[in-house]
Design a protein around this motif. Structure first.
Motif, PDB file in Angstrom:
ATOM      1  N   ALA A 160       0.573  -1.459   0.077  1.00 15.44           N
ATOM      2  CA  ALA A 160      -0.053  -0.247   0.051  1.00 15.44           C
ATOM      3  C   ALA A 160       0.951   1.542   0.056  1.00 15.44           C
ATOM      4  CB  ALA A 160      -1.123   0.134   1.094  1.00 15.44           C
ATOM      5  N   ALA A 161       1.872   1.485   0.621  1.00 17.49           N
ATOM      6  CA  ALA A 161       3.021   2.750   0.383  1.00 17.49           C
ATOM      7  C   ALA A 161       4.413   2.427  -0.191  1.00 17.49           C
ATOM      8  CB  ALA A 161       3.278   2.846   1.881  1.00 17.49           C
ATOM      9  N   PRO A 162       4.032   2.133  -1.156  1.00 16.04           N
ATOM     10  CA  PRO A 162       4.702   1.729  -2.426  1.00 16.04           C
ATOM     11  C   PRO A 162       6.493   2.251  -2.447  1.00 16.04           C
ATOM     12  CG  PRO A 162       3.490   2.667  -3.914  1.00 16.04           C
ATOM     13  CD  PRO A 162       3.404   2.087  -2.342  1.00 16.04           C
ATOM     14  N   ALA A 163       8.139   1.595  -2.031  1.00 15.99           N
ATOM     15  CA  ALA A 163       8.468   2.358  -2.312  1.00 15.99           C
ATOM     16  C   ALA A 163      10.423   3.355  -2.781  1.00 15.99           C
ATOM     17  CB  ALA A 163       9.632   1.915  -0.921  1.00 15.99           C
ATOM     18  N   TRP A 164       8.847   2.122  -4.185  1.00 13.13           N
ATOM     19  CA  TRP A 164      10.097   2.181  -5.674  1.00 13.13           C
ATOM     20  C   TRP A 164      10.989   4.010  -6.002  1.00 13.13           C
ATOM     21  CZ3 TRP A 164      10.372  -1.098  -9.689  1.00 13.13           C
ATOM     22  CH2 TRP A 164      10.041  -2.278  -8.859  1.00 13.13           C
ATOM     23  N   ASP A 165      10.193   5.299  -5.419  1.00 13.99           N
ATOM     24  CA  ASP A 165      10.932   6.143  -5.267  1.00 13.99           C
ATOM     25  C   ASP A 165      12.086   6.646  -4.477  1.00 13.99           C
ATOM     26  OD1 ASP A 165       9.083   7.322  -7.292  1.00 13.99           O
ATOM     27  OD2 ASP A 165       7.583   7.937  -6.117  1.00 13.99           O
ATOM     28  N   ARG A 166      11.556   5.432  -3.720  1.00 16.41           N
ATOM     29  CA  ARG A 166      12.399   6.405  -2.013  1.00 16.41           C
ATOM     30  C   ARG A 166      13.838   5.727  -2.548  1.00 16.41           C
ATOM     31  NH1 ARG A 166      13.698   3.154   2.694  1.00 16.41           N
ATOM     32  NH2 ARG A 166      11.675   1.928   3.001  1.00 16.41           N
ATOM     33  N   MET A 167      13.524   4.313  -2.798  1.00 21.00           N
ATOM     34  CA  MET A 167      15.223   3.124  -3.707  1.00 21.00           C
ATOM     35  C   MET A 167      15.781   3.733  -4.836  1.00 21.00           C
ATOM     36  SD  MET A 167      14.768   0.028  -1.627  1.00 21.00           S
ATOM     37  CE  MET A 167      14.773   1.900   0.249  1.00 21.00           C
ATOM     38  N   PHE A 168      14.231   4.655  -5.434  1.00 19.68           N
ATOM     39  CA  PHE A 168      15.405   4.942  -6.533  1.00 19.68           C
ATOM     40  C   PHE A 168      16.821   6.016  -6.089  1.00 19.68           C
ATOM     41  CE2 PHE A 168      13.601   1.846  -9.573  1.00 19.68           C
ATOM     42  CZ  PHE A 168      14.242   1.550 -10.894  1.00 19.68           C
ATOM     43  N   ALA A 169      15.790   7.008  -5.253  1.00 22.88           N
ATOM     44  CA  ALA A 169      16.468   7.990  -4.702  1.00 22.88           C
ATOM     45  C   ALA A 169      17.736   7.675  -3.980  1.00 22.88           C
ATOM     46  CB  ALA A 169      15.358   9.055  -3.551  1.00 22.88           C
ATOM     47  N   LEU A 170      17.534   7.063  -2.872  1.00 18.70           N
ATOM     48  CA  LEU A 170      18.835   6.233  -2.008  1.00 18.70           C
ATOM     49  C   LEU A 170      20.153   5.722  -2.743  1.00 18.70           C
ATOM     50  CD1 LEU A 170      16.395   6.167   1.255  1.00 18.70           C
ATOM     51  CD2 LEU A 170      17.637   8.262   0.696  1.00 18.70           C
ATOM     52  N   ASN A 171      19.214   5.107  -3.353  1.00 21.10           N
ATOM     53  CA  ASN A 171      20.812   3.865  -4.093  1.00 21.10           C
ATOM     54  C   ASN A 171      21.047   4.144  -5.951  1.00 21.10           C
ATOM     55  OD1 ASN A 171      20.201   1.488  -2.148  1.00 21.10           O
ATOM     56  ND2 ASN A 171      18.411   0.909  -3.430  1.00 21.10           N
ATOM     57  N   LEU A 172      20.271   5.030  -6.036  1.00 24.84           N
ATOM     58  CA  LEU A 172      20.795   5.757  -7.879  1.00 24.84           C
ATOM     59  C   LEU A 172      20.893   7.096  -7.439  1.00 24.84           C
ATOM     60  CD1 LEU A 172      21.213   5.271 -10.207  1.00 24.84           C
ATOM     61  CD2 LEU A 172      18.769   6.171 -10.768  1.00 24.84           C
ATOM     62  N   THR A 173      20.305   7.773  -6.944  1.00 26.95           N
ATOM     63  CA  THR A 173      20.421   9.494  -7.564  1.00 26.95           C
ATOM     64  C   THR A 173      21.949   9.669  -6.378  1.00 26.95           C
ATOM     65  OG1 THR A 173      18.555   9.284  -7.333  1.00 26.95           O
ATOM     66  CG2 THR A 173      19.595  11.476  -6.736  1.00 26.95           C
ATOM     67  N   THR A 174      21.954   9.248  -5.192  1.00 23.68           N
ATOM     68  CA  THR A 174      22.862   9.441  -4.297  1.00 23.68           C
ATOM     69  C   THR A 174      24.017   9.326  -5.316  1.00 23.68           C
ATOM     70  OG1 THR A 174      23.000   7.170  -2.649  1.00 23.68           O
ATOM     71  CG2 THR A 174      21.533   8.781  -2.381  1.00 23.68           C
ATOM     72  N   ALA A 175      24.351   8.260  -6.206  1.00 24.80           N
ATOM     73  CA  ALA A 175      25.484   7.470  -6.372  1.00 24.80           C
ATOM     74  C   ALA A 175      25.657   8.893  -7.366  1.00 24.80           C
ATOM     75  CB  ALA A 175      25.492   6.435  -6.705  1.00 24.80           C
TER      76      ALA A 175
END
Length: 225
Positions: free
Chosen positions: A91-106
């Protein structure tokens, strides 16, 4: 004494601390960049806390502080990231958070460090991907997709930098032996997992001049899982 300067993002985590401690033992100069503030970097490492690497300007400011202290950046090790186990219908998808923390940071850290890395005779970027991104299991969609994006970033950036001194590679660990993973999987055998110190050795090789013949590599580091 080795005068190379390495920057470790996510340096307060289990893997980050293992990398920094191993780097200092080799005589490298190290800077730790982490979202947490008030932490303590190992040994003589430069501590830069409270940095949101999803913000490009914050990443640039952090790299500027490293150069102000050490005068150069020779290697960037992108360890900052996060994990979530979540089915696609959550119900609370974490896709945006995962891309922010794993891809955008790098991405932001790499972009901020590149002008300095290009001035090094042996510039290096080492990313942390994941073996789970090669074949995602149930509940691994958001995490694996974000790490697959890190793999693509690694390969694309390696191609873009082939006319420079900078190489770009990634390690693809399986399960890392951390207190959190032991708590989440009490019935597993952690001796089969990847010890942080062992993964640190691989990453520091990729961050060293000795790895100059490698770029765009996605190196599985999977223990005996």
């Amino acid at each position: 004494m080795n005068d190379r300067v390495i920057v470790v993002t996510g340096g307060h985590g289990v893997l980050g601390r293992a990398v920094v401690e191993a780097a200092l033992a080799r005589g490298l100069r190290a800077a730790v960049i982490d979202h947490a503030s008030g932490g303590s970097a190992p040994g003589e490492a430069l501590e830069i806390g409270g940095v949101d690497l999803t913000d490009a300007a914050a990443a640039e400011a952090a790299m500027a502080r490293v150069v102000e202290r050490f005068g150069a950046i020779d290697a960037l090790l992108n360890i900052a990231g996060a994990f979530v186990w979540q089915t696609t219908d959550d119900a609370a998808p974490a896709w945006d958070r995962m891309f922010a923390l794993n891809l955008t940071t790098a991405l932001n850290a790499s972009r901020a460090a590149l002008p300095h890395l290009k001035r090094s005779t042996e510039g290096r970027i080492v990313n942390v991907g994941s073996a789970a991104a090669l074949k995602a299991g149930a509940g691994m969609g958001a995490y694996a997709a974000s790490k697959a994006a890190v793999h693509s970033l690694t390969q694309a950036l390696a191609e873009e930098l082939k006319t420079t001194s900078v190489t770009v590679n990634a390690v693809l660990p399986s399960i890392i032996d951390t207190p959190a993973n032991r708590a989440d999987m009490p019935d597993a055998d952690p001796a089969r997992w990847v010890a942080p110190a062992d993964l640190a050795e691989v990453m520091l090789f990729l961050a060293s001049p000795d790895s100059r013949a490698m770029t765009g590599a996605l190196m599985p580091v999977t223990g005996r899982v």
